[in-house]
Each structure stands twice: as C-alpha cells, then as structure tokens.
Motif scaffolding. Structure first.
Motif, mmCIF file in Angstrom:
data_model
loop_
_atom_site.group_PDB
_atom_site.id
_atom_site.type_symbol
_atom_site.label_atom_id
_atom_site.label_comp_id
_atom_site.label_asym_id
_atom_site.label_seq_id
_atom_site.Cartn_x
_atom_site.Cartn_y
_atom_site.Cartn_z
ATOM 1 N N GLY A 244 -49.046 35.303 25.949
ATOM 2 C CA GLY A 244 -48.301 36.457 25.458
ATOM 3 C C GLY A 244 -48.095 37.528 26.508
ATOM 4 O O GLY A 244 -47.496 38.566 26.239
ATOM 5 N N GLY A 245 -48.620 37.305 27.723
ATOM 6 C CA GLY A 245 -48.436 38.261 28.808
ATOM 7 C C GLY A 245 -49.534 39.309 28.898
ATOM 8 O O GLY A 245 -49.418 40.256 29.674
ATOM 9 N N ARG A 246 -50.625 39.131 28.148
ATOM 10 C CA ARG A 246 -51.671 40.153 28.151
ATOM 11 C C ARG A 246 -53.000 39.548 27.699
ATOM 12 O O ARG A 246 -53.039 38.448 27.153
ATOM 13 C CB ARG A 246 -51.294 41.308 27.223
ATOM 14 N N PRO A 288 -38.288 33.386 20.904
ATOM 15 C CA PRO A 288 -37.927 34.801 20.809
ATOM 16 C C PRO A 288 -39.082 35.743 21.085
ATOM 17 O O PRO A 288 -38.902 36.814 21.664
ATOM 18 C CB PRO A 288 -37.431 34.939 19.361
ATOM 19 N N ASN A 289 -40.307 35.348 20.667
ATOM 20 C CA ASN A 289 -41.473 36.199 20.895
ATOM 21 C C ASN A 289 -42.737 35.362 20.757
ATOM 22 O O ASN A 289 -42.709 34.207 20.308
ATOM 23 C CB ASN A 289 -41.499 37.397 19.928
ATOM 24 N N SER A 295 -46.906 30.631 15.827
ATOM 25 C CA SER A 295 -46.743 30.094 14.476
ATOM 26 C C SER A 295 -46.043 28.740 14.476
ATOM 27 O O SER A 295 -45.664 28.242 13.416
ATOM 28 C CB SER A 295 -45.969 31.088 13.597
ATOM 29 N N GLY A 296 -45.874 28.141 15.656
ATOM 30 C CA GLY A 296 -45.358 26.778 15.735
ATOM 31 C C GLY A 296 -43.877 26.627 15.515
ATOM 32 O O GLY A 296 -43.404 25.565 15.096
ATOM 33 N N GLN A 297 -43.103 27.671 15.823
ATOM 34 C CA GLN A 297 -41.661 27.609 15.613
ATOM 35 C C GLN A 297 -40.888 27.186 16.859
ATOM 36 O O GLN A 297 -39.671 27.020 16.795
ATOM 37 C CB GLN A 297 -41.154 28.981 15.143
ATOM 38 N N CYS A 298 -41.569 27.026 17.997
ATOM 39 C CA CYS A 298 -40.874 26.723 19.256
ATOM 40 C C CYS A 298 -41.631 25.623 19.982
ATOM 41 O O CYS A 298 -42.303 25.865 20.988
ATOM 42 C CB CYS A 298 -40.792 27.979 20.131
ATOM 43 N N GLN A 331 -36.969 33.728 28.182
ATOM 44 C CA GLN A 331 -38.365 34.113 28.066
ATOM 45 C C GLN A 331 -39.124 32.903 27.542
ATOM 46 O O GLN A 331 -38.741 32.322 26.522
ATOM 47 C CB GLN A 331 -38.543 35.270 27.088
ATOM 48 N N VAL A 332 -40.181 32.527 28.244
ATOM 49 C CA VAL A 332 -40.945 31.368 27.800
ATOM 50 C C VAL A 332 -42.412 31.765 27.658
ATOM 51 O O VAL A 332 -42.902 32.678 28.332
ATOM 52 C CB VAL A 332 -40.801 30.183 28.776
ATOM 53 N N PHE A 333 -43.097 31.076 26.757
ATOM 54 C CA PHE A 333 -44.480 31.407 26.437
ATOM 55 C C PHE A 333 -45.359 30.172 26.612
ATOM 56 O O PHE A 333 -44.924 29.041 26.385
ATOM 57 C CB PHE A 333 -44.584 31.932 25.002
ATOM 58 N N LEU A 334 -46.595 30.417 27.010
ATOM 59 C CA LEU A 334 -47.571 29.348 27.139
ATOM 60 C C LEU A 334 -48.967 29.930 27.030
ATOM 61 O O LEU A 334 -49.168 31.137 27.178
ATOM 62 C CB LEU A 334 -47.412 28.583 28.453
#
Length: 500
Positions: A244-246, A288-289, A295-298, A331-334
């Motif tokens: 999440g970047g933090r 998106p965020n 929550s498993g949407q992406c 924007q990508v998350f991991l």
C-alpha cells in the motif's frame, strides 16, 4: 508501524542533533590492485559545516567493481582513460538527503546488483556535501545538482553514448533530481527509476519541479513510505505501491529509534536490490486502490498488455526501456513478507457461504508451510454469500501444507443460536491463470464458533505451482501431512463468472 509522519520527522531531527560529525573531505585515495586506476570514495560532511554543494562522480564497471574511478569533468581524459565503455548501458545513481553526512550504506550493494544484472557503466553521484543535515538546503541544491549531472551526460554523449541507453536511479531527493535532468533532455533519457521519491516539499509541486512521466521514455517509481518521507502521488508511467506504499512489515518499533525513522523509506532500496539480484520476483497488480486490491478485486493480468502486471527490475526494461512504452500511467499494488529478502507469493482466499447471513461474518484463515505461516481475515458483508482477501506468503501455493480456519464466536451469536457457518473454501496463487480458476475443498465445510479447523493442502500436483522448478521441488519432497479434525485435499474447481 506506530507513530505519525510528523512524529518521525521530529525524531529524525532529534537524532541528528545528537550526532557531532565535524570532519569532512575525501577518504584518502588508494591504488587498486592489479590496475593503474586510483580508487576514490564518497565525501563525508557534518551537521555544523557550511555544507556547500560539492559533486563528484565515481565510475564502476565490471573491471573495477570495487574501485570507484573519479571522473573529472574538467579533464576529458579522466573518462577516456577509464574502463568506461560507450557501447554499454549507463546507470547513474543519485542518493538523497544524508542526515549524518556519511556515504549511503546501500551504494556498494546497489553497484554490485546492477553490475550483476547487466553489463553496464555505473556512475555514482556523490553530493553528500550539499545534502547533509539541513533538508531545506538540500532541496534548494537540487537544481544545481541536476545541472552537474546534465553536464556529465553531455560529456558522455560526446563519447558516443545515446540518450536512450541512459538509466538514472534516484533515491528520495535523488529521484526528483533525476526528473529535472530528464526535463533538460526533453524526456529522451531512456529510463528513470525513483526509489520512494521524497514527499516533503514535492507533493504539491508542479510536474516541472519533481519527477514526472514526461521526464524519460520510461519512468517508474517504488513507493514504501507515503505517510512520511515519501511522496504519496503517482509520478511515473508505473508506480509500485508496496504494501500500500506505507508501514512496511518487519520495520522496528519506536524503541529502535533510527530504524523506526528510516526503515519504511529505505525498504524501496532493499526491494530494488533484491529484484536486481533475481532473488525473487516482485510483481505488481493494477488496481484503483489498495483496499480493492486486498479485497481480491484485482487478481488477473491481461494477456493483451505486457504492463498489465509489471515486475520490478525486469530484464527487458533494463535492456531496452522502449519495451515499456505505454499510453497511460498505471498504479500497481503488491505485498511482501516481513523478513529479508521480503519475497512473497500472493494468495487469493475465497469463502462462500451456503446462505447469506443477517450480519457481517469474519473468518480467520492461516496458511502454513513446513517453515512458516501467514494469516488473514475474510469478511462477508451482511446479505452477501462471498468474501475475499489477498494474503502474502513466502512459499508458492504448491508448497503449502495446511489451512487453518476459525469462525470467531460472540455472545450475541450464541444467544441467537448462530454459532456455526457452512460454506466452501477456495484458494489460488495470483495471478489467476485463466480468470476463473480456483482450487477448492471438494466438500462443504462447517465452522463452529471459536474452534480451529485444519485442512490438508498437501501438494499432489493438482495445486500447480506457477514456477515449474518449484513444482518439481514440491512434488519430490516427503512431508508428513499435518493432523487436524479433517484431512481434505484441494481440488480444481471452475467457478462460473467470478467477480474478479
């Protein structure tokens, strides 16, 4: 990690004020073994010195990996008589703010990782004198620093280097300095990597004052401390928001003062070095965020775009940034684990009730391997039947042995006589192979309030590791299956039209 961003800023200032570093200058040069080169090292500075900007460039190549060759821009022969090779790619490292006036501790590891990943010239930009102790003054020095780096690049271009072969890697303030240099060359520089670009003084700055996608052919940024020292807005073609970047897992508490202050910020550097060394793959998922990601949407990667799920320090990008030209920013998350080297496999967990309930249902899930475990919670909203979450584990799905599920009880549920839930449990390693593939327990399971229910996930080939090497390893290991109330084995289930 406890504490606000402002608290950490005050703690950093307090730490700096306790340290008295009053000496400066260069380390004494020494002769490199078996070479005519003279080795130079970083400058040092102190919190009570004038800290005027002084810039020096140190060249490292495969031939002098442990010996920084000083490049004197006023003497062209200092480059011509060095191991510099204009046919190679050139990496330019730019560090950020130096609280204590010392050489960045990560420089040697970064140089080693870069030279291990690609045959390149690596130039470390040393501006310790000019970046120490006084942050505002360091920010004011960024334009002059950028001019110096641009002067270096012009010298390299005269030797036959192409703009496209240049890759600038900037850490914190150094990321914005790289952006300004990119602007000076009209965005024709091949590649810029920003490692947790600095946030203070830059979040509200215009694109011309900070790192921006227009600064190079391909611009990427890795964010790990957006609630304190790092910038929280996207600044590249691809922005990786790790965890999440933090609040990076594994960072110390306030009791370990310096680590608490700087750990999140520097995690971006550690992740990048780990990726360069090929220790593990850090793949980002466009979303998106972070909330929707968790929550498993992406969970899928589009086969039509190579950037659908980009990977940090991909070989293709290092070799040719034009392979990553895209029409829009992403924007990508991991996620990562909490222990070095922080490698993680992303698991999608899904629990589906046999019937909806009139209150939110929370299920605690723990996935265990032979040596480690990870925990997450799945929430199913009132009136819904399915809940999803994403969990990070340090081994692939086929090496997991046990899933432990618990349905926490409550006094209200006890009085209502609703102490049990029934449903199906499914898990898959991300990205999903073909959008609708999940591995599910073959039978409906019943969870009793506050009881722990264990299910055997022993890999028998049907769980399908994404990495064939790991799959082979798992299938040849002999492990005693864990014991528990049940001894289910996951089977592949095709779920029709899952909402992913």
């Amino acid at each position: 990690m406890a504490g606000s961003g402002s608290t950490r800023h005050h703690l950093l200032q307090w730490t700096v004020s306790l340290v008295l570093i009053t000496w400066a200058g260069f380390f004494l040069p020494v002769k490199a073994q078996d070479s005519n080169l003279t080795c130079s090292d970083f400058q040092t500075s102190g919190i009570f010195q004038d800290n005027e900007l002084q810039v020096q460039f140190l060249l490292f190549t495969f031939q002098n990996q442990n010996c920084g060759h000083f490049i004197n821009l006023s003497k062209p022969e200092s480059i011509k008589d060095s191991p510099f090779n204009s046919s190679r790619a050139t990496k330019i490292l730019i560090h950020g703010f130096r609280a204590l006036g010392t050489k960045p501790s990560w420089i040697d590891d970064m140089v080693d990782a870069l030279l291990g990943a690609v045959d390149a010239n690596v130039v470390a930009v040393d501006w310790v004198s000019g970046s120490t102790a006084k942050y505002n003054q360091a920010v004011e020095n960024i334009p002059r620093l950028s001019n110096k780096v641009a002067e270096l690049i012009n010298r390299l271009l005269e030797l036959g280097v192409t703009e496209e072969s240049l890759h600038m890697i900037g850490i914190s303030l150094g990321a914005h300095a790289a952006g300004l240099v990119g602007q000076m060359f009209g965005g024709r520089i091949g590649h810029i990597t920003g490692l947790d670009p600095a946030g203070y003084k830059f979040k509200k700055a215009g694109p011309e004052e900070r790192l921006d996608p227009r600064d190079a052919i391909f611009v990427e940024a890795i964010h790990t401390d957006t609630d304190s020292f790092g910038i929280s807005i996207p600044v590249g073609h691809v922005d990786y928001f790790i965890n999440g970047g933090r609040d990076q897992p594994g960072c110390p508490s306030v009791r370990h003062l310096y680590g608490f202050v700087i750990c999140d910020h520097m995690r971006s550097v550690t992740i990048y070095i780990t990726a360069l060394r090929g220790i593990c793959s850090f793949t980002g998922f466009p979303c998106p965020n972070y909330k929707e990601f968790l929550s498993g949407q992406c969970v899928n990667c589009s086969v039509s775009s190579p950037l659908a799920c980009p990977r940090i320090a991909r070989e293709e990008i290092l070799a040719n940034p034009r392979t990553q030209i895209i029409s829009q920013e992403a924007q990508v998350f991991l996620m990562t684990t909490s222990k070095d080297p922080f490698c993680a496999h992303h698991m999608l967990l899904v629990f589906s009730l046999t019937e909806p309930r009139d209150s939110t249902i929370t299920i605690e899930i723990e996935l265990k391997s032979e040596t480690s475990s990870s925990k997450a919670k799945v929430s199913i909203p009132n009136g819904h039947v399915e809940g999803r979450t994403v969990l990070a584990h340090d081994v692939p799905l086929c090496e997991l042995q046990t899933a432990v599920l618990r349905y926490p009880g409550s006094i209200i549920r006890f009085w209502k006589g609703k102490t049990e839930i029934s449903g199906t449990f499914c898990v898959s390693e991300m990205p999903l192979k073909d959008r609708n593939e999940l591995f599910c327990l073959p039978n409906t399971i019943t969870l009793t309030g506050n009881s722990r229910h264990s299910f055997n996930l022993e890999a028998d080939g049907r769980l399908g590791c994404h990495n064939p090497t790991l799959a082979k390893k798992s299938n040849t290991q002999t492990n005693s299956p864990p014991t528990g109330p049940t001894n289910e084995i996951l089977t592949t289930t095709q779920v029709s039209n899952p909402p992913i």
